[in-house]
Design an enzyme around this catalytic site. Sequence first.
Site, PDB file in Angstrom:
ATOM      1  N   ARG A  52      54.311  40.428  42.521  1.00  0.00           N
ATOM      2  CA  ARG A  52      55.274  40.084  41.481  1.00  0.00           C
ATOM      3  C   ARG A  52      54.819  40.453  40.076  1.00  0.00           C
ATOM      4  O   ARG A  52      55.568  41.060  39.310  1.00  0.00           O
ATOM      5  CB  ARG A  52      55.568  38.566  41.483  1.00  0.00           C
ATOM      6  CG  ARG A  52      56.601  38.130  42.471  1.00  0.00           C
ATOM      7  CD  ARG A  52      56.233  36.768  43.012  1.00  0.00           C
ATOM      8  NE  ARG A  52      55.032  36.915  43.800  1.00  0.00           N
ATOM      9  CZ  ARG A  52      55.045  37.283  45.089  1.00  0.00           C
ATOM     10  NH1 ARG A  52      56.171  37.453  45.695  1.00  0.00           N
ATOM     11  NH2 ARG A  52      53.910  37.446  45.751  1.00  0.00           N
ATOM     12  N   THR A  53      53.598  40.048  39.723  1.00  0.00           N
ATOM     13  CA  THR A  53      53.202  40.193  38.320  1.00  0.00           C
ATOM     14  C   THR A  53      53.106  41.672  37.940  1.00  0.00           C
ATOM     15  O   THR A  53      53.640  42.096  36.915  1.00  0.00           O
ATOM     16  CB  THR A  53      51.860  39.476  38.075  1.00  0.00           C
ATOM     17  OG1 THR A  53      51.962  38.159  38.616  1.00  0.00           O
ATOM     18  CG2 THR A  53      51.546  39.393  36.597  1.00  0.00           C
ATOM     19  N   LYS A  82      31.173  51.614  39.717  1.00  0.00           N
ATOM     20  CA  LYS A  82      29.960  52.354  39.311  1.00  0.00           C
ATOM     21  C   LYS A  82      29.116  51.533  38.337  1.00  0.00           C
ATOM     22  O   LYS A  82      28.135  52.026  37.802  1.00  0.00           O
ATOM     23  CB  LYS A  82      30.360  53.673  38.663  1.00  0.00           C
ATOM     24  CG  LYS A  82      31.149  54.595  39.552  1.00  0.00           C
ATOM     25  CD  LYS A  82      31.539  55.858  38.774  1.00  0.00           C
ATOM     26  CE  LYS A  82      32.921  56.325  39.167  1.00  0.00           C
ATOM     27  NZ  LYS A  82      33.481  57.251  38.183  1.00  0.00           N
ATOM     28  N   ARG A 103      44.765  41.581  35.201  1.00  0.00           N
ATOM     29  CA  ARG A 103      44.440  40.453  36.093  1.00  0.00           C
ATOM     30  C   ARG A 103      42.991  40.618  36.520  1.00  0.00           C
ATOM     31  O   ARG A 103      42.566  41.707  36.919  1.00  0.00           O
ATOM     32  CB  ARG A 103      45.354  40.436  37.316  1.00  0.00           C
ATOM     33  CG  ARG A 103      44.889  39.424  38.366  1.00  0.00           C
ATOM     34  CD  ARG A 103      45.910  39.221  39.452  1.00  0.00           C
ATOM     35  NE  ARG A 103      47.079  38.508  38.950  1.00  0.00           N
ATOM     36  CZ  ARG A 103      48.086  38.114  39.713  1.00  0.00           C
ATOM     37  NH1 ARG A 103      48.066  38.354  41.015  1.00  0.00           N
ATOM     38  NH2 ARG A 103      49.117  37.478  39.196  1.00  0.00           N
ATOM     39  N   HIS A 131      47.476  31.568  33.915  1.00  0.00           N
ATOM     40  CA  HIS A 131      48.429  32.644  34.220  1.00  0.00           C
ATOM     41  C   HIS A 131      49.608  32.412  33.277  1.00  0.00           C
ATOM     42  O   HIS A 131      50.695  31.984  33.692  1.00  0.00           O
ATOM     43  CB  HIS A 131      48.850  32.539  35.689  1.00  0.00           C
ATOM     44  CG  HIS A 131      49.554  33.735  36.243  1.00  0.00           C
ATOM     45  ND1 HIS A 131      50.044  34.764  35.466  1.00  0.00           N
ATOM     46  CD2 HIS A 131      49.862  34.063  37.534  1.00  0.00           C
ATOM     47  CE1 HIS A 131      50.624  35.666  36.253  1.00  0.00           C
ATOM     48  NE2 HIS A 131      50.523  35.267  37.500  1.00  0.00           N
TER      49      HIS A 131
HETATM   50  N1   CP Z   1      53.132  34.686  41.075  1.00  0.00           N
HETATM   51  C1   CP Z   1      52.218  35.697  41.127  1.00  0.00           C
HETATM   52  O1   CP Z   1      51.298  35.797  40.287  1.00  0.00           O
HETATM   53  O2   CP Z   1      52.418  36.551  42.161  1.00  0.00           O
HETATM   54  P1   CP Z   1      51.552  37.859  42.460  1.00  0.00           P
HETATM   55  O3   CP Z   1      50.159  37.395  42.815  1.00  0.00           O
HETATM   56  O4   CP Z   1      52.255  38.555  43.564  1.00  0.00           O
HETATM   57  O5   CP Z   1      51.500  38.662  41.178  1.00  0.00           O
END
Ligand code: CP
Length: 315
Positions: A52-53, A82, A103, A131
């Site tokens: 999703r993100t 590396k 991320r 998040h």
């Molecule tokens: N909600 C969320 O962060 O989903 P993903 O891990 O698929 O990005």
Amino acid sequence: MYHVLSAHQFDRQQLDELFKTAEIMEFNARKGGLNLLGGKIMAALFFEPSTRTRFSFESAMMRLGGTVISTENAAQFSSAIKGETLEDSIRVISSYADVIVMRHNEVGAAMRAAKVATVPVINAGDGAGEHPTQSLLDLYTIQKELGRVDGLKVAMVGDLTYGRTVHSLAYLLAKYQGVKLYFVAPESCPIPEKVKAFLDEKGVEYFEETDLEKVAEIVDVLYMTRIQKERFPTQSDYERAAGVYKIDPPLLDRMKSNSIILHPLPRAGEIAPEVDDDPRAAYFRQAKNGVYIRMALLAYCLEEGMVSRDTTALE
Ligand code: CP
């Protein structure tokens, strides 16, 4: 430079403005998008898996006329393997892109990146930390579905220790009047002391409960989360927590008719598929809202908008 690093950086006025912008983005996305960010490049740097993100950020950037360079599994497929430091990678990627969406598996990694980046950094999840963009779309969904946030009763259920989305969402909900929070977690993954200390400081009423059926009867929002196998210290710790709480049709029957069920997704058995057709199951609408919120955030980051410039308070 406008970074998006933590839910803490947003105040009520900024949230209201962000949600209005997201509504405008939704309107424009339905009409085929905007050319607001033509010529701009977004780098998506993901050291942990995502559906999703990453895709919603990429979709958001493209709907705004921008382009995307992207790596998933950056720990394996970038020069991190590396031995390149995060700082060196960020310095270099800053010269290839106009915004970095990252991320990472370590708490605080987004802040580290922001300190050396010469372009805005957006935290797309830092380990078990925060998040923020997920919590913004969660809050936007609550506002859109229920028409308000003030005075709501919100339950957060599941992996509350490692679940970064609940930490960020609790921080955002604390900015609203009269919100009551109900934390329902297996014994091995309670809501962290740090989050409770913040709620205490802000005078937010919260309860730690074990009986999901009792809580489900009174709340307006049931925010379910996955038990995150990958973050538990041992398999047996994970197994003790998995499957303790589940939303299924009998639980649905106990819920208020005008309540909603949210989940950041992915799910791993904690919401039965039979729940999906109930109008209160809002989690796929929630995921869709991610595109509009992220369009608004990208526009703010790249168009000198309202997202806080000052990140020193977050350190
Ligand atoms: N909600 C969320 O962060 O989903 P993903 O891990 O698929 O990005």
